[in-house]
Design a protein around this motif. Structure first.
Motif, short mmCIF file in Angstrom:
data_model
loop_
_atom_site.label_atom_id
_atom_site.label_comp_id
_atom_site.label_asym_id
_atom_site.label_seq_id
_atom_site.Cartn_x
_atom_site.Cartn_y
_atom_site.Cartn_z
N SER A 194 -9.33 0.36 8.99
CA SER A 194 -10.57 1.02 9.37
C SER A 194 -11.30 1.45 8.11
O SER A 194 -10.68 1.81 7.11
CB SER A 194 -10.30 2.26 10.23
N VAL A 195 -12.63 1.45 8.19
CA VAL A 195 -13.46 1.81 7.03
C VAL A 195 -14.64 2.64 7.51
O VAL A 195 -15.17 2.43 8.60
CB VAL A 195 -13.99 0.53 6.32
N GLY A 196 -15.03 3.60 6.66
CA GLY A 196 -16.25 4.36 6.90
C GLY A 196 -17.17 4.22 5.70
O GLY A 196 -16.71 4.28 4.55
N ASN A 239 2.22 10.04 6.92
CA ASN A 239 2.15 9.87 8.37
C ASN A 239 1.78 8.44 8.76
O ASN A 239 0.98 8.21 9.66
CB ASN A 239 1.16 10.87 8.99
N ASN A 240 2.34 7.47 8.05
CA ASN A 240 2.09 6.05 8.29
C ASN A 240 0.63 5.64 8.12
O ASN A 240 0.18 4.66 8.72
CB ASN A 240 2.61 5.61 9.66
N PHE A 254 -0.24 1.79 9.23
CA PHE A 254 0.93 0.91 9.15
C PHE A 254 1.54 0.65 10.53
O PHE A 254 2.05 -0.42 10.79
CB PHE A 254 2.00 1.50 8.23
N THR A 255 1.49 1.65 11.42
CA THR A 255 2.08 1.51 12.75
C THR A 255 1.32 0.50 13.59
O THR A 255 1.91 -0.34 14.27
CB THR A 255 2.10 2.88 13.47
N LEU A 264 0.82 -1.21 0.00
CA LEU A 264 0.00 0.00 0.00
C LEU A 264 0.86 1.27 0.00
O LEU A 264 0.44 2.29 -0.54
CB LEU A 264 -0.94 0.01 1.21
N ARG A 265 2.04 1.19 0.57
CA ARG A 265 2.94 2.37 0.61
C ARG A 265 3.33 2.83 -0.79
O ARG A 265 3.63 4.00 -1.00
CB ARG A 265 4.21 2.05 1.38
N LYS A 266 3.31 1.93 -1.76
CA LYS A 266 3.74 2.25 -3.13
C LYS A 266 2.64 2.90 -3.96
O LYS A 266 2.85 3.23 -5.13
CB LYS A 266 4.18 0.97 -3.84
N LEU A 267 1.46 3.10 -3.39
CA LEU A 267 0.31 3.55 -4.17
C LEU A 267 0.02 5.04 -4.05
O LEU A 267 -0.98 5.52 -4.59
CB LEU A 267 -0.93 2.73 -3.77
#
Length: 151
Positions: free
Chosen positions: A122-124, A92-93, A116-117, A44-47
């Motif tokens: 979480s979803v809304g 911010n992670n 990530f930390t 996910l960090r690459k997106l």
């Protein structure tokens, strides 16, 4: 130049064993569609800055398995209604993806946040006046709460 030579050699070998160019193209497309199949959520960090549709976000098995478990029957509603989207934000992670129903963004919209930390998803989901939030660890994600209050 070397890549072209190697690619040409591979294509010639594949043709010799009866694999068509169309099959090779299908294999390449399949490989593009499997981003996120690793169990880690690090992909996910690459997106950052990409659109969920363009990266086939909902084809990423590690993410979709967790979303299905978290949302239950609401997962299918979100995926089938998610149409209009903004670029993914990673800072911010936090990974943040949001989208909404076409021609109805004010009433039906969604946010997905991965911390990530904390390794927490979480979803809304907003449908008209009804807003539901979901979190793997039962906490209220500050980013999801911000979405709830600012939309």
């Amino acid at each position: 130049m070397r890549k072209i030579t190697v690619s040409a050699a591979v294509m010639m070998c594949l043709c010799c064993v009866g694999v068509s160019e169309q099959s090779v193209a299908k294999i390449a497309v399949t490989q593009l569609n499997t981003v996120g199949d690793e169990p880690s959520m690090a992909f996910l960090r690459k997106l950052q800055g990409k659109y969920p549709f363009d990266v086939k976000l909902f084809n990423a098995q590690s993410l979709t398995n967790r979303l299905k478990k978290l949302l239950g029957n609401r997962y299918q509603f979100m995926v089938s209604t998610w149409a209009v989207e903004v670029p993914i934000e990673v800072k911010n992670n936090l990974f943040v993806a949001s989208g909404c129903e076409q021609h109805n963004c004010g009433a039906t919209n969604f946010i997905i946040v991965y911390d990530f930390t904390k390794n927490n998803l979480s979803v809304g989901i907003r449908e008209g006046d009804k807003v539901n939030t979901y979190s793997e660890d039962g906490s209220n994600s500050p980013r999801v709460l911000q979405w709830v209050n600012n939309y």
